[in-house]
Design a protein around this motif. Sequence first.
Motif, PDB file in Angstrom:
ATOM      1  N   CYS A   1       0.983   3.859   3.009  1.00 16.30           N
ATOM      2  CA  CYS A   1       1.470   3.612   4.371  1.00 16.30           C
ATOM      3  C   CYS A   1       2.669   2.669   4.395  1.00 16.30           C
ATOM      4  CB  CYS A   1       0.363   3.019   5.227  1.00 16.30           C
ATOM      5  SG  CYS A   1      -0.186   1.448   4.568  1.00 16.30           S
TER       6      CYS A   1
ATOM      7  N   SER B   1      -6.943  -3.668   6.778  1.00 15.23           N
ATOM      8  CA  SER B   1      -6.303  -4.375   5.665  1.00 15.23           C
ATOM      9  C   SER B   1      -6.231  -5.875   5.931  1.00 15.23           C
ATOM     10  CB  SER B   1      -4.898  -3.821   5.383  1.00 15.23           C
ATOM     11  OG  SER B   1      -4.027  -4.085   6.458  1.00 15.23           O
TER      12      SER B   1
ATOM     13  N   ASN C   1       0.861  -1.176   0.000  1.00 14.50           N
ATOM     14  CA  ASN C   1       0.000   0.000   0.000  1.00 14.50           C
ATOM     15  C   ASN C   1       0.902   1.232   0.000  1.00 14.50           C
ATOM     16  OD1 ASN C   1      -1.651   2.142   0.578  1.00 14.50           O
ATOM     17  ND2 ASN C   1      -2.783   1.105   2.214  1.00 14.50           N
TER      18      ASN C   1
ATOM     19  N   CYS D   1      -2.735  -2.609   8.991  1.00 15.66           N
ATOM     20  CA  CYS D   1      -3.750  -2.188   9.955  1.00 15.66           C
ATOM     21  C   CYS D   1      -4.864  -3.235  10.027  1.00 15.66           C
ATOM     22  CB  CYS D   1      -4.327  -0.851   9.508  1.00 15.66           C
ATOM     23  SG  CYS D   1      -5.153  -0.959   7.922  1.00 15.66           S
TER      24      CYS D   1
ATOM     25  N   ARG E   1      -8.855   5.126   4.043  1.00 13.23           N
ATOM     26  CA  ARG E   1      -8.794   3.720   4.435  1.00 13.23           C
ATOM     27  C   ARG E   1      -9.194   2.774   3.309  1.00 13.23           C
ATOM     28  NH1 ARG E   1      -8.197   3.241   9.741  1.00 13.23           N
ATOM     29  NH2 ARG E   1      -6.801   1.609   9.032  1.00 13.23           N
TER      30      ARG E   1
ATOM     31  N   CYS F   1      -6.586   0.472   2.260  1.00 13.68           N
ATOM     32  CA  CYS F   1      -6.374  -0.585   3.252  1.00 13.68           C
ATOM     33  C   CYS F   1      -7.295  -1.764   2.950  1.00 13.68           C
ATOM     34  CB  CYS F   1      -6.682  -0.093   4.664  1.00 13.68           C
ATOM     35  SG  CYS F   1      -5.798   1.380   5.183  1.00 13.68           S
TER      36      CYS F   1
END
Length: 146
Positions: free
Chosen positions: A38, A66, A35, A63, A121, A124
């Motif tokens: 991040c 994900s 990703n 996270c 997000r 994610c």
Amino acid sequence: MQLDDLYRQVIMDHYQHPRNQGELSGDALSVDLRNPSCGDEITLQLLVEDGVVKDVRFRGSGCSISMASASMMTEAVKGMPVEDALKVTKVFRDMMKGEDVDTDELGDLEALQGVSKFPARIKCATLGWQAFEKAVKNEAHEHHDH
Ligand code: FES
């Protein structure tokens, strides 16, 4: 409110007890995906036999969204004909874009619908799915070459 709690529970359960985590040996095809926003990564392994997702496993660091989404993805696509699995992937991605989708087809995956309201997000939630699509593409390619 109650539904939100239920969804949160589903997501946390997949995060804490990921399904199909690990590696496959033998002929499985492996893809890594990161990703970019991040730096979190996922490694996905896919085994297709006779056009069916025979097995799929993942490993990663990321996270809760994900990892939960990847776990739910493996559960959804395992045992499915590849074409159907790609259809589910598309429905999931459309849901993440905030489109009105037929959530009946998604089962537990509906728990992630709320993520579409948080643009940061979405990547994610789609990481594992993108890895799956990439693996399918590579698999088809390999199949063609031999
Ligand atoms: Fe990295 Fe979600 S914050 S995948």
